[in-house]
Design a protein around this motif. Structure first.
Motif: not given
Length: 221
Positions: A197-217
């Motif tokens: 199961a994930g933790e919010p902070d770890a998920v947020a870090a991955r999401v921020l990277t995705a936003i910065d890099r423009g990952w579609p999914v």
């Protein structure tokens, strides 16, 4: 970054807003609880956000979407990123005997979420593009007896987000679709946590990277 976040006073959205603040981004928070918005705004200011603004917005009230977005855009003097994390959840046994509750979940997670994204899309394209980050769920990828209507709404939202990215990325609007697995948040409190199961902070870090890099999914965890 100048980012508007809808649903960032708790859970994964709150963790994402805190990461943005720590690196000096300007952030506007949308939500329905003015006290929670004020507390979160103070927290982000202390963490180092370049600017913090708030506006009331309710996922149950589509008429609030446009005014809230316009207020955020005005407060930050422009935006380049909009994030939707707000959602509703209930287990099937809760919804079975409560048609009104089931209808509310469907409206919030599907019809109203899409209405918000359409309002966000229109405003970002009017400014030349940007990033629209939409939180869906892996619950929409495959039918499960424990997800019921929730999974169905997320399946529809994911389909919408992926279609939107195909249509608008050539015009400068990048759509980042986030598909979290089970994450330990208030929404999942009381549910049996699966392995990994994930933790919010770890998920947020991955999401921020995705936003910065423009990952579609992006899947997180």
């Amino acid at each position: 970054m100048k980012a508007v976040l809808f649903g960032a006073t708790r859970g994964m959205g709150r963790s994402l807003a805190r990461l943005m603040a720590e690196r000096g981004d300007a952030v506007a928070l949308l939500g329905r609880d003015p006290d929670a918005l004020a507390r979160s705004a103070r927290d982000l200011a202390v963490l180092g956000a370049a600017q913090v603004a708030t506006a009331e917005c309710d996922l149950l009230s589509p008429e609030s979407f446009g005014p809230a977005l316009d207020a955020a855009i005005g407060a930050l003097d422009g935006i380049d990123t909009i994030v939707l994390t707000a959602a509703d959840f209930a287990r099937p046994e809760t919804l079975d005997g409560d048609p009104a509750r089931a209808a509310r979940l469907v409206a919030m997670n599907f019809a109203n979420s899409i209405a918000f994204c359409e309002a966000a899309r229109t405003r970002l394209l009017a400014r030349g593009g940007g990033t629209l980050c939409i939180f869906s769920s892996v619950a929409g990828d495959r039918a499960r007896k424990t997800t019921g209507l929730y999974g169905a709404t997320k399946a529809g939202l994911s389909h919408y987000a992926e279609s939107l990215d195909l249509r608008d990325r050539p015009r400068g609007l990048k759509v980042v679709l986030v598909k979290p697995g089970f994450v330990r948040t208030g929404m999942t409190a009381g549910l049996p946590a699966p392995p990994f199961a994930g933790e919010p902070d770890a998920v947020a870090a991955r999401v921020l990277t995705a936003i910065d890099r423009g990952w579609p999914v992006v899947h997180a965890p």
